[in-house]
Design an enzyme around this catalytic site. Structure first.
Site, PDB file in Angstrom:
ATOM      1  N   LYS A 182       0.721  -1.121   0.472  1.00  0.00           N
ATOM      2  CA  LYS A 182       0.147   0.008  -0.376  1.00  0.00           C
ATOM      3  C   LYS A 182       0.658   0.938  -0.024  1.00  0.00           C
ATOM      4  CE  LYS A 182      -4.084   1.762   2.111  1.00  0.00           C
ATOM      5  NZ  LYS A 182      -5.000   1.143   3.291  1.00  0.00           N
ATOM      6  N   ASP A 188     -14.504   1.847   8.962  1.00  0.00           N
ATOM      7  CA  ASP A 188     -14.486   2.432   7.557  1.00  0.00           C
ATOM      8  C   ASP A 188     -14.942   0.672   6.343  1.00  0.00           C
ATOM      9  OD1 ASP A 188     -14.512   3.824   4.936  1.00  0.00           O
ATOM     10  OD2 ASP A 188     -12.454   3.989   4.962  1.00  0.00           O
TER      11      ASP A 188
END
Length: 521
Positions: free
Chosen positions: A151, A286
């Site tokens: 990431k 989230d």
């Protein structure tokens, strides 16, 4: 000046993509429709409204993209064309160039990319508002040969987010100054909470620690998989974790084709959410479909896969107990207890009448019991509760904003998986069991075990402490009593002097009167 420029840019994007027309055209008033025709004069708005809304949110930056991600889970509140288009924001935000990602990785490690990864896919597998993800294979270190997901943070994100947050703080200040109802909502505190979580997302080391904590918490549940973090290769701008292979949760038809039990999957999602909230007080905040997959590997078939841990919510012991009691009372339809809890917690003024608040809550909640999820909209329930809270001056708690957002996400996921899911009956046994654990003998034993080291230090010293108290404390009391007696004696002498002086003064006056009368006679 920067805030004004940002505000002007937002207005320009709104006008460019015709969002003003999108809002005004939804009203039936003739003069608003005429205004819409005037405003759109000379502008070419040929693309569908959902596409224009998505492109506008992408142009405005990460905060607005996240807003669109939340909206995309609420298909019950949005037209299908808009909901389908906003769903593209979950993992299909336009990526930044692979060269930029590689430069960020090499800068973070201080070495060429080839020395770290034997294989690196230049095309990202997912691209979101804050970062994007590339698949790779580690070349060196303790995890050499492992397939991983890398990431990489988007460049220059801090500057963009700070500008938007500065504008939001200014608007929150205006709202508090201009509206009494706005002050009740605590907009500046809510923006401060949002600020905190967005800046946390910009530190991938913090996200890695969140993932590690959730992995430990969920280890014994066997319902969800959290990827392992490779700490040797984690930096502020780069995070390396175990590569996950799963099917996105919103591909329901594909999951059915692979043999996944959709009804069980929906129930497991509710269990995972309430476990993270009430057992751990640490929850994934989230949970839009882009961050949730389902494993189809034989060893972990049918389990959830959680991704993207930049935003997590935390609750204190008081918050957990208060929420659990509210949910339990709500599931039992004990609206009086719900009203009492609001008053006891200080969320409403202490002079609020319990019976009036109870009646208002009953009117909101009662129509939604005994219905499947397809017939319930938590969004509408929250909206009606919001109207009730305005009437009773309920103070919005900023620390619960993330929980409310996550609850809406959970409802959106549940609606896609199993519209017939009874959310209340699924959650009620869990909460009742949790409350029993918090107040039953198991909780007492756990507290005694936690306090045992302190008791182990105290018990050997207890005889000496008791001896010292019995030996010294009576002398302390005697000194205090003697001091009180001496003070009382001084007070008595003062009172006697006052009384004697008063009597002498009266006798003197009487003697003077007698002498005057004798002389006159």
């Amino acid at each position: 000046m920067r805030r004004l420029l940002r505000g002007a840019f937002i207005v320009w994007v709104v006008l460019r993509h015709g969002l003003d027309e999108l809002v005004l055209s939804s009203f039936d008033h003739p003069w608003l429709r005429r205004l819409t025709r005037v405003l759109t004069l000379g502008r070419r708005l040929e693309q569908p409204r959902g596409v224009r809304l998505r492109q506008a949110l992408e142009s405005l930056g990460p905060i607005f993209v996240k807003f669109g991600q939340v909206l995309s889970t609420r298909r019950d509140l949005l037209p299908p064309d808009i909901a389908n288009e906003l769903a593209l924001l979950q993992d299909r935000v336009p990526p930044f160039p692979a060269e930029v990602a590689i430069a960020t990785i090499e800068r973070a490690y201080g070495r060429p990319l080839d020395e770290v990864f034997s294989h690196f896919e230049r095309v990202p597998v997912a691209s979101a508002s804050i970062a994007q993800v590339h698949f790779a294979t580690l070349r060196s270190g303790r995890s050499a040969g492992r397939e991983v997901a890398v990431k990489v943070l988007r460049p220059h994100m801090l500057h963009v987010i700070d500008k938007d947050l500065s504008l939001m703080r200014m608007m929150a200040g205006w709202l508090e100054r201009l509206s009494a109802d706005g002050r009740r909502l605590k907009p500046r505190e809510v923006v401060a909470e949002f600020d905190k979580y967005l800046h946390d997302e910009l530190d991938l080391l913090r996200e890695a620690s969140n993932a590690a904590q959730l992995r430990r918490n969920m280890a014994g549940l066997d319902l969800v998989i959290i990827p392992e973090v490779h700490w040797d290769w984690c930096r502020t701008e780069v995070m390396v974790m175990e590569r996950m292979n799963g099917v996105p949760i919103n591909r329901v038809d594909e999951l059915r084709r692979r043999g996944v039990d959709i009804h069980k999957l929906a129930r497991d999602g509710v269990t995972i959410f309430f476990t993270q909230v009430f057992r751990d007080g640490f929850f994934h905040a989230d949970m839009h479909p882009g961050n949730i997959q389902v494993s189809v590997e034989p060893a972990t078939f049918g389990r959830y896969i959680s991704l993207d841990f930049g935003i997590v919510g935390t609750l204190t012991a008081f918050d957990k107990e208060y929420l659990a009691q509210n949910f339990t009372a709500f599931f039992r339809r004990d609206y009086k207890r719900v009203a009492e809890l609001h008053i006891e917690s200080g969320w409403v003024p202490p002079d609020t009448r319990v019976d009036e608040l109870e009646s208002a809550i009953r009117a909101v909640c009662e129509p939604y019991f005994d219905r499947p999820l397809r017939e319930i909209s938590l969004g509408m329930v929250l909206m009606r509760l919001f109207q009730t809270s305005r009437r009773f001056h309920v103070e919005i708690q900023p620390q619960l904003v993330l929980l409310q957002k996550t609850l809406l996400n959970i409802e959106g996921l549940g609606r896609e998986l199993d519209p017939d899911l009874d959310l209340w009956s699924t959650a009620k046994p869990f909460l009742e069991r949790w409350m029993l654990e918090q107040m039953g003998p198991q909780k007492l034993l756990a507290q005694l075990k936690a306090e045992a080291p302190q008791y182990a230090k105290l018990l050997p010293a207890l005889p000496r402490l008791l001896h010292d108290y019995l030996r010294d404390r009576p002398q302390d009391l005697r000194r205090e009593i003697d001091g009180l007696i001496a003070e009382q004696r001084r007070t008595n002498r003062l009172l006697q002097a006052i009384v004697y002086g008063g009597v002498g003064f009266l006798l003197g006056l009487l003697a003077m009167q007698l002498l005057l009368r004798v002389r006159l006679w």
